[in-house]
Design an enzyme around this catalytic site. Structure first.
Site, PDB file in Angstrom:
ATOM      1  N   CYS A  46       0.841  -1.200   0.000  1.00 30.21           N
ATOM      2  CA  CYS A  46       0.000   0.000   0.000  1.00 30.21           C
ATOM      3  C   CYS A  46       0.879   1.254   0.000  1.00 30.21           C
ATOM      4  CB  CYS A  46      -0.902  -0.017   1.244  1.00 30.21           C
ATOM      5  SG  CYS A  46      -2.012   1.395   1.296  1.00 30.21           S
ATOM      6  N   CYS A  67       0.428  -0.222  10.299  1.00 27.92           N
ATOM      7  CA  CYS A  67      -0.133  -1.185   9.344  1.00 27.92           C
ATOM      8  C   CYS A  67       0.885  -2.123   8.687  1.00 27.92           C
ATOM      9  CB  CYS A  67      -0.897  -0.432   8.256  1.00 27.92           C
ATOM     10  SG  CYS A  67      -1.801  -1.590   7.192  1.00 27.92           S
ATOM     11  N   CYS A  72     -17.087  -8.497   5.286  1.00 27.45           N
ATOM     12  CA  CYS A  72     -16.352  -7.234   5.085  1.00 27.45           C
ATOM     13  C   CYS A  72     -15.117  -7.487   4.230  1.00 27.45           C
ATOM     14  CB  CYS A  72     -15.892  -6.666   6.419  1.00 27.45           C
ATOM     15  SG  CYS A  72     -17.184  -6.537   7.636  1.00 27.45           S
ATOM     16  N   CYS A  82     -19.907  -5.205   3.447  1.00 32.12           N
ATOM     17  CA  CYS A  82     -19.140  -4.042   3.894  1.00 32.12           C
ATOM     18  C   CYS A  82     -17.836  -4.036   3.115  1.00 32.12           C
ATOM     19  CB  CYS A  82     -18.862  -4.153   5.395  1.00 32.12           C
ATOM     20  SG  CYS A  82     -17.813  -2.816   6.018  1.00 32.12           S
ATOM     21  N   CYS A 139     -19.233   2.732   8.892  1.00 29.81           N
ATOM     22  CA  CYS A 139     -18.498   1.984   9.911  1.00 29.81           C
ATOM     23  C   CYS A 139     -17.215   2.777  10.138  1.00 29.81           C
ATOM     24  CB  CYS A 139     -18.188   0.577   9.381  1.00 29.81           C
ATOM     25  SG  CYS A 139     -17.098  -0.372  10.473  1.00 29.81           S
ATOM     26  N   ARG A 170     -17.881  -2.224  17.978  1.00 26.43           N
ATOM     27  CA  ARG A 170     -17.228  -3.510  17.681  1.00 26.43           C
ATOM     28  C   ARG A 170     -15.919  -3.688  18.459  1.00 26.43           C
ATOM     29  NH1 ARG A 170     -16.647  -4.033  11.940  1.00 26.43           N
ATOM     30  NH2 ARG A 170     -18.809  -4.691  12.012  1.00 26.43           N
TER      31      ARG A 170
END
Ligand code: SAM
Ligand code: DTB
Ligand code: SF4
Length: 352
Positions: A56, A63, A100, A131, A191, A263
């Protein structure tokens, strides 16, 4: 009992006062609010799948998928639709009500959009809620996803505005708010949450919850992630967060956003069952279910179902039309069986 009104004008002082309540008072208050809006013994269950992994261009310091750090992660191209559909079917069979799909993108490209839209349609046709989390969305992209039938879009603020620049430099806080606005305008459910344990202070935690609670509409789903420390990321040696502090965050989120699903998201691998039970007591009513999050481990599905069984928790049913009810009942039965399977000796199995 009348339901608490939804407020969008929380002050820093009020949020700090909640955090500073004695633990038992805070939990009692959170559980009381929770019971006004939800069945306290139901937890929504979502399964995650990484549809495009690693490399990414963004530099999010937590991450494992950022191309800026060497985490040894095997990168993968966009998954074929058939594979995604097969994973979605398996998730449904194991009792998930929402699927998701996450991609390690800054934002979806023009060329990827048709595949992603087709994925939404096919997963939705299985009778699952859908999602996606694909990075930043332009207004037109949000409309396309909504038109394809996407129910939820996940895009996190991650932390307070004040602490944000310590975590990510390749996109701004305002970029994130703009994406959330585009998702909302397109008519999808939002979300949005963040990560705890990234070296932020209590005011940053309060700051994030205030941002979320003071949005014009509360996100329908608020993922509270505990940092998963991944080797190779700048956060690999971050100090552990005090578990009681994490439970307090859940409780304050529940009080400030009474009607949202909160969540208990990434990080459950590092929480014992008692801590998770206290999170449910504090108002968490959604989890990620299945052995993997996007790239890191999550508790085994049958261990989760066993925990649900021991706590008397049922997986929340998806809103549905009558024709789907029988099928859903069969899934609940399968989940109940999965949860108790290990408690009994199976007399029909041949010994090795
Ligand atoms: N690339 C897209 C984006 O960031 O918008 C979507 C996928 S990204 C992995 C989704 C969210 O996962 C992040 O916003 C972050 O909150 C969470 N996340 C990523 N790595 C994490 C970690 N190590 N621990 C906890 N949460 C994490
Ligand atoms: C969210 O708030 N947490 C999920 C989901 N949204 C996409 C992702 C957690 C990822 C944890 C690290 C990993 O497995 O790569
Ligand atoms: Fe990329 Fe999302 Fe990871 Fe940031 S959180 S590096 S945008 S995959």
């Amino acid at each position: 009992m009348t339901a608490t009104e939804l407020r969008h004008d929380w002050t820093l002082q009020e949020a700090r006062e909640l955090f500073e309540l004695p633990f038992n008072d805070l939990l009692f208050r959170a559980q009381s609010v929770h019971r006004q809006h939800f069945d306290p013994n139901e937890v929504q269950v979502s399964t995650l799948l990484s549809i495009k992994t690693g490399a990414c261009p963004e530099d999010c310091k937590y991450c494992p998928q950022s191309g800026h750090y060497n985490t040894g992660l095997e990168k993968e191209k966009l998954l074929e639709i058939e594979k995604v559909v097969a994973e979605a079917k398996a998730a449904k069979q194991k009792g998930a009500s929402r699927f998701c799909m996450g991609a390690a993108w800054r934002s979806p490209s023009k060329k990827d959009m048709p595949y992603v839209l087709d994925m939404v349609k096919q997963v939705k046709s299985l009778g699952l809620e859908t999602c996606m989390t694909l990075g930043m969305l332009k207004e037109e992209q949000a409309v396309e996803l909504a038109d394809a039938g996407l129910d939820y879009y996940n895009h996190n603020l991650d932390t307070s505005e004040k602490y944000y620049s310590h975590i990510i430099t390749t996109r701004t806080y305002q970029d994130r708010l703009d994406t959330l606005d585009n998702v909302r305008k397109a008519g999808m459910k939002v979300c949005c949450g963040g990560i705890m344990g990234m070296g932020e202070d209590e005011d940053d935690r309060v700051g994030l919850l205030m941002q979320l609670a003071n949005l014009p509409h509360h996100p329908e789903s608020v993922p509270v992630n505990m940092l998963v420390k991944v080797k190779g990321t700048p956060m690999e040696d971050m100090e552990d967060l005090d578990p009681f502090e994490f439970i307090r965050i859940i409780a304050v989120a529940r009080i400030m956003m009474p009607a949202s699903h909160v969540r208990l998201s990434a990080g459950r691998e590092n929480m014992n069952e008692q801590m998770q039970a206290l999170c449910f007591m504090a108002g968490a009513n959604s989890i990620f279910y299945g052995e993997k999050l996007l790239t890191t481990a999550n508790p085994e599905a049958d261990a989760d179902m066993l925990l649900f069984k021991r706590l008397g928790i049922r997986p929340e049913q998806r809103e549905q039309c009558a024709s789907e009810e029988q099928e859903e009942e069969a899934i609940v039965e399968a989940v109940e069986y999965e949860g108790t399977r290990h408690m009994f000796y199976d007399a029909t199995r041949e010994s090795a």
